[in-house]
Design a protein around this motif. Structure first.
Motif, PDB file in Angstrom:
ATOM      1  N   GLU A  22       0.708  81.016  66.028  1.00 21.05           N
ATOM      2  CA  GLU A  22      -0.730  81.012  65.753  1.00 21.05           C
ATOM      3  C   GLU A  22      -1.105  79.845  64.846  1.00 21.05           C
ATOM      4  OE1 GLU A  22      -3.335  84.127  63.513  1.00 21.05           O
ATOM      5  OE2 GLU A  22      -3.606  84.383  65.678  1.00 21.05           O
ATOM      6  N   GLU A  24      -0.368  68.529  54.897  1.00 21.30           N
ATOM      7  CA  GLU A  24       0.117  67.215  54.484  1.00 21.30           C
ATOM      8  C   GLU A  24       0.641  67.251  53.049  1.00 21.30           C
ATOM      9  OE1 GLU A  24       0.560  64.559  56.263  1.00 21.30           O
ATOM     10  OE2 GLU A  24      -0.244  65.493  58.084  1.00 21.30           O
ATOM     11  N   VAL A  73       0.305  76.926  64.858  1.00 23.72           N
ATOM     12  CA  VAL A  73       0.251  75.757  65.739  1.00 23.72           C
ATOM     13  C   VAL A  73      -1.058  75.753  66.521  1.00 23.72           C
ATOM     14  CG1 VAL A  73       1.286  74.663  67.758  1.00 23.72           C
ATOM     15  CG2 VAL A  73       2.756  75.533  65.921  1.00 23.72           C
ATOM     16  N   GLU A  74      -1.411  76.923  67.039  1.00 23.04           N
ATOM     17  CA  GLU A  74      -2.644  77.040  67.818  1.00 23.04           C
ATOM     18  C   GLU A  74      -3.872  76.704  66.973  1.00 23.04           C
ATOM     19  OE1 GLU A  74      -5.029  80.721  69.832  1.00 23.04           O
ATOM     20  OE2 GLU A  74      -2.870  80.596  70.268  1.00 23.04           O
ATOM     21  N   ASP A  75      -3.819  77.086  65.688  1.00 25.46           N
ATOM     22  CA  ASP A  75      -4.937  76.811  64.783  1.00 25.46           C
ATOM     23  C   ASP A  75      -4.915  75.383  64.239  1.00 25.46           C
ATOM     24  OD1 ASP A  75      -5.744  79.407  65.134  1.00 25.46           O
ATOM     25  OD2 ASP A  75      -4.921  80.141  63.231  1.00 25.46           O
ATOM     26  N   LYS A  76      -3.899  74.602  64.659  1.00 27.05           N
ATOM     27  CA  LYS A  76      -3.758  73.199  64.245  1.00 27.05           C
ATOM     28  C   LYS A  76      -3.674  73.047  62.722  1.00 27.05           C
ATOM     29  CE  LYS A  76      -6.031  71.415  68.380  1.00 27.05           C
ATOM     30  NZ  LYS A  76      -7.093  70.547  68.935  1.00 27.05           N
ATOM     31  N   LEU A  77      -2.926  73.971  62.094  1.00 29.31           N
ATOM     32  CA  LEU A  77      -2.756  73.883  60.646  1.00 29.31           C
ATOM     33  C   LEU A  77      -1.981  72.634  60.241  1.00 29.31           C
ATOM     34  CD1 LEU A  77      -2.005  77.568  59.532  1.00 29.31           C
ATOM     35  CD2 LEU A  77      -4.164  76.320  59.483  1.00 29.31           C
ATOM     36  N   SER A  78      -1.201  72.088  61.182  1.00 30.93           N
ATOM     37  CA  SER A  78      -0.430  70.878  60.872  1.00 30.93           C
ATOM     38  C   SER A  78      -1.327  69.659  60.692  1.00 30.93           C
ATOM     39  CB  SER A  78       0.592  70.606  61.977  1.00 30.93           C
ATOM     40  OG  SER A  78      -0.058  70.393  63.215  1.00 30.93           O
ATOM     41  N   GLU A  79      -2.596  69.797  61.048  1.00 28.84           N
ATOM     42  CA  GLU A  79      -3.525  68.680  60.899  1.00 28.84           C
ATOM     43  C   GLU A  79      -4.380  68.805  59.644  1.00 28.84           C
ATOM     44  OE1 GLU A  79      -5.790  68.314  64.488  1.00 28.84           O
ATOM     45  OE2 GLU A  79      -4.010  68.463  65.783  1.00 28.84           O
ATOM     46  N   THR A  80      -4.101  69.828  58.826  1.00 31.53           N
ATOM     47  CA  THR A  80      -4.918  70.052  57.632  1.00 31.53           C
ATOM     48  C   THR A  80      -4.365  69.293  56.431  1.00 31.53           C
ATOM     49  OG1 THR A  80      -3.636  71.988  56.952  1.00 31.53           O
ATOM     50  CG2 THR A  80      -5.488  72.376  58.453  1.00 31.53           C
TER      51      THR A  80
END
Length: 247
Positions: free
Chosen positions: A56, A69, A58-65
Motif C-alpha cells: 500500500e 527522502e 508503494v501504491e500511495d507513492k510514499l517513496s516520492e515524499t
C-alpha cells in the motif's frame, strides 16, 4: 536445504528464510518466545502484515515524499558510518607474543580465588547448638548429626555445602569457614539464619588460570583495545581535516 515457500502476498513469496531472518532480528527474550512452531506462525502473520503495508505504501507513492527522502538519507548516513568503522577495524589482529605479554602482565586478574569446602549443621537456638556440639564431642559423626537435626536442606547430604568462595555466604559464616583448617570444626557461629557448627573438609588456595584457558578472553581484550585506539586515532585525524563547531 530447500527454502520452503510459506505464503504469497500480492504475488511476492514469503519463505522460511524470511521467517528465520525476522526471528534473528528479535532480542533474546522475544526470540525465545517465538522460537517454537506456534510462535513461528505468529511471525509469519506479522511478515504478511508488513508486506501488505509495503504494497500500500508503494501504491500511495510514499517513496516520492519528502519524509521518505529524509529517512533514506538518515539510513544512508548510518550505513556509511558503519562501513567506515568496519574499514578502520579491518586488519586488526593479535599475535601470540602480544597474548603472552598481556598474560604475564595481568596474571593477578586471571587468578582463581581461594575456595573452601565445608559442611554445617544449622539449628534455631543457642541451646540446640550447644547440644549439637556435645553430640559431636561425644563422638557422633558430623554427617549423621546434620541429617538428624539440621534445618538446612544440605542435611540430606550430611550438611555438605560443596565449594564456595568469598562473597557467597553471609559474612559471619564466611569468616568462620575461611578461618578453619581442613578437618577442623568451629564452635557456634551465629548468623541471621540461626546457629551453625561448621566443619571444613577441603581448601583450595588461589591459583593462576592457565594461558590456554584464558587465551580467547585475552585475544578479545587486546582486539577491543586496539579497535578503540584505531577509532580514536582516526577521529582525531579527521578533526583536523574537517571543521567541527560545537554550540
Amino acid at each position: 536445504m530447500e527454502n520452503l515457500v510459506l505464503a504469497k502476498v500480492n504475488g511476492k513469496e514469503i519463505t522460511q528464510k524470511d521467517v528465520d531472518f525476522f526471528l534473528n532480528t528479535l532480542g533474546p527474550e522475544q526470540a525465545a518466545q517465538f522460537g517454537n512452531p506456534e510462535g513461528m506462525k505468529q511471525l509469519l502473520q506479522e511478515i504478511i502484515n508488513q508486506e501488505l503495508l509495503y504494497f500500500e505504501a508503494v501504491e500511495d507513492k510514499l517513496s516520492e515524499t519528502q519524509a521518505f527522502e529524509e529517512e533514506l538519507e538518515r539510513l544512508k548516513g548510518h550505513i556509511l558510518k558503519t562501513l567506515k568503522i568496519r574499514e578502520i577495524f579491518e586488519g586488526i589482529d593479535v599475535t601470540d607474543e602480544e597474548v603472552n605479554e598481556y598474560y604475564e602482565s595481568n596474571k593477578a586478574r586471571f587468578e582463581k580465588p581461594a575456595q573452601v569446602k565445608a559442611s554445617h549443621i544449622l539449628v534455631k537456638s543457642e541451646d540446640e547448638g550447644l547440644e549439637v556440639l556435645k553430640r559431636l564431642e561425644d563422638g557422633e559423626a558430623f554427617g549423621e548429626v546434620a541429617k538428624a537435626v539440621s534445618t538446612c536442606p544440605s542435611k540430606e547430604k550430611g550438611g555438605d555445602l560443596g565449594y564456595f568462595g568469598k562473597g557467597q555466604m553471609v559474612p559471619e559464616f564466611e569468616a568462620a569457614a575461611f578461618d578453619l583448617s581442613v578437618g577442623e570444626r568451629s564452635g557456634l557461629v551465629q548468623t541471621q539464619f540461626g546457629y551453625h557448627v561448621i566443619e571444613l573438609t577441603d581448601k583450595k588456595e588461589p591459583e593462576a588460570t592457565s594461558l590456554e584457558e584464558i587465551k580467547p578472553r585475552i585475544q578479545q581484550d587486546i582486539v577491543t583495545r586496539k579497535q578503540a585506539q584505531a577509532y580514536q586515532d582516526k577521529v582525531s585525524a579527521l578533526r583536523t581535516k574537517y571543521p567541527v563547531e560545537t554550540y
